[in-house]
Write an enzyme that holds these catalytic residues in place. Structure first.
Site, mmCIF file in Angstrom:
data_model
loop_
_atom_site.group_PDB
_atom_site.id
_atom_site.type_symbol
_atom_site.label_atom_id
_atom_site.label_comp_id
_atom_site.label_asym_id
_atom_site.label_seq_id
_atom_site.Cartn_x
_atom_site.Cartn_y
_atom_site.Cartn_z
ATOM 1 N N LEU A 197 -33.177 -16.812 106.526
ATOM 2 C CA LEU A 197 -31.929 -17.535 106.304
ATOM 3 C C LEU A 197 -31.936 -18.748 107.225
ATOM 4 O O LEU A 197 -32.445 -18.670 108.353
ATOM 5 C CB LEU A 197 -30.708 -16.664 106.647
ATOM 6 C CG LEU A 197 -30.348 -15.503 105.723
ATOM 7 C CD1 LEU A 197 -29.129 -14.766 106.288
ATOM 8 C CD2 LEU A 197 -30.054 -15.980 104.308
ATOM 9 N N ASP A 198 -31.357 -19.857 106.755
ATOM 10 C CA ASP A 198 -31.218 -21.010 107.629
ATOM 11 C C ASP A 198 -30.417 -20.614 108.861
ATOM 12 O O ASP A 198 -29.555 -19.730 108.813
ATOM 13 C CB ASP A 198 -30.489 -22.149 106.911
ATOM 14 C CG ASP A 198 -31.291 -22.706 105.742
ATOM 15 O OD1 ASP A 198 -32.521 -22.501 105.717
ATOM 16 O OD2 ASP A 198 -30.680 -23.346 104.864
ATOM 17 N N ARG A 199 -30.658 -21.307 109.949
ATOM 18 C CA ARG A 199 -29.980 -20.990 111.210
ATOM 19 C C ARG A 199 -28.457 -20.994 111.060
ATOM 20 O O ARG A 199 -27.765 -20.130 111.607
ATOM 21 C CB ARG A 199 -30.406 -22.005 112.278
ATOM 22 C CG ARG A 199 -29.808 -21.748 113.643
ATOM 23 C CD ARG A 199 -30.343 -22.727 114.655
ATOM 24 N NE ARG A 199 -29.780 -22.465 115.973
ATOM 25 C CZ ARG A 199 -30.091 -23.153 117.064
ATOM 26 N NH1 ARG A 199 -30.985 -24.130 116.987
ATOM 27 N NH2 ARG A 199 -29.539 -22.865 118.217
ATOM 28 N N ARG A 216 -28.362 -25.338 99.149
ATOM 29 C CA ARG A 216 -27.741 -26.536 99.735
ATOM 30 C C ARG A 216 -28.110 -27.794 98.943
ATOM 31 O O ARG A 216 -27.256 -28.630 98.653
ATOM 32 C CB ARG A 216 -28.161 -26.652 101.201
ATOM 33 C CG ARG A 216 -27.663 -25.502 102.047
ATOM 34 C CD ARG A 216 -28.382 -25.392 103.384
ATOM 35 N NE ARG A 216 -28.120 -26.537 104.245
ATOM 36 C CZ ARG A 216 -28.668 -26.697 105.447
ATOM 37 N NH1 ARG A 216 -29.527 -25.784 105.903
ATOM 38 N NH2 ARG A 216 -28.389 -27.754 106.178
#
Length: 321
Positions: A142-144, A248
């Protein structure tokens, strides 16, 4: 600093260890040894598999016999770990654990692993929490700045099973995102190809490009906010493929960027939401469905939105904007 001497030893690869790269295996075996030294001893032929030299990307097979050479490293002094609070908080984020895997509700702002100037990430935290676990590896990422469900395998066999489900698209993921504007009900999927670029700074940026990799995200409107002066929609996003920053960029390319996205967002929209308390990327991995790697039983996991995000939605719902 005192010095640790790792003695020469031999190790036979078991059924749960096959399939991994030799460099990753050595990093787990030679605690405290930097990556550069691991690559050096492999290149110099000090590491042997079945009495032969190998390359750092060699994938181990069950039954392989590995010669692990003696390595001298400086032992770091015992200092208080500045991340102890974060590590202890991580225990409360575990929503499921058995002998095969751990499912975590990852907090926003926590990287999944160290690197790029970060010494600490979720996987390092879990290894500190579970010092006796012989195997802990990320199944996906997962993105930060994204919160929500993340899986960690506790056995090599579980990792292989879950990776196979990812490749075969048998793993179902549902994310929740707050996006700019009124999402058209007719947009039920976005399949724009995505190309990843790495800037000189090391930052990753993804854009829609015909030369990119095939990508598919399914979208569904969950809630609109007719009483709010902020033009926004809460959507479900289900990524069929797993490209970097996929949800995104797919949201952005159809004109509906995600709230508080510092790479692909819309400044004016973000400023409006900041005034009602939103101070993080509104992207959350809410649901995960898999076939259990041991039993084959279909199981689902859910991670509710944190209070900060539900408070923002309540404000939008009431029209207090």
């Amino acid at each position: 600093m005192s010095e640790i001497q790792h003695q020469v030893r031999f190790h036979t690869i078991g059924p749960d260890e096959g399939g991994q790269r030799i460099d990753n295996f050595l990093l787990t075996q030679l605690k405290g040894v930097p990556k550069s030294m691991v690559y050096r001893i492999v290149r110099k032929g000090e590491v042997r598999v079945n009495k032969k030299r190998i390359k750092p990307d060699y994938r181990l097979q069950e039954g392989d016999e590995i010669r692990i050479p003696p390595v001298r490293v400086n032992e770091k002094p015992d200092l208080p770990n500045p991340n102890l609070d974060k590590i202890s908080q991580l225990e409360g984020c575990i929503i499921f654990e058995d002998d095969h895997m751990i499912v975590v509700n990852k907090p926003a702002g926590m990287a999944v692993h160290g690197g790029s100037g970060l010494q600490y990430g979720l996987i390092e935290g879990l290894r500190a929490l579970r010092p006796n676990a012989k195997f802990l590896e990320l199944v996906h990422r997962l993105d930060r700045d994204t919160s929500g469900l993340l899986m960690v395998a506790k056995k090599r066999s579980a990792l292989r099973s879950l990776h196979e489900q990812l490749r075969d698209k048998d793993m179902e993921k549902t994310y929740i995102a707050l996006v700019f504007g009124s999402w058209p009900g007719k947009i039920k999927k976005v399949d724009s190809p995505l190309l990843k670029n790495t800037l000189q700074s090391g930052e990753r940026v993804v854009r829609v490009d015909p030369a990119g990799k095939a990508s598919l995200t399914r979208f569904k409107v969950r809630e609109r906010y007719p009483l709010s002066s902020i033009n926004t929609t809460l959507v479900e996003a289900s990524p069929v493929t797993g490209r970097t920053h996929q949800i995104r960029v797919h949201s952005q390319c159809v004109g509906h960027p995600i709230a508080q996205d510092n790479k692909y967002g819309m400044r004016g929209f973000d400023e409006q939401l900041r005034k009602i308390g939103l101070n993080r990327l509104f992207l959350h991995a809410e649901r995960l469905a898999i076939s259990h790697p041991s039993t084959g039983e279909r199981v689902q996991f859910f991670a509710p939105l944190e209070k900060h995000l539900t408070d923002v939605l309540l404000t939008l719902r009431k029209g207090n904007t």
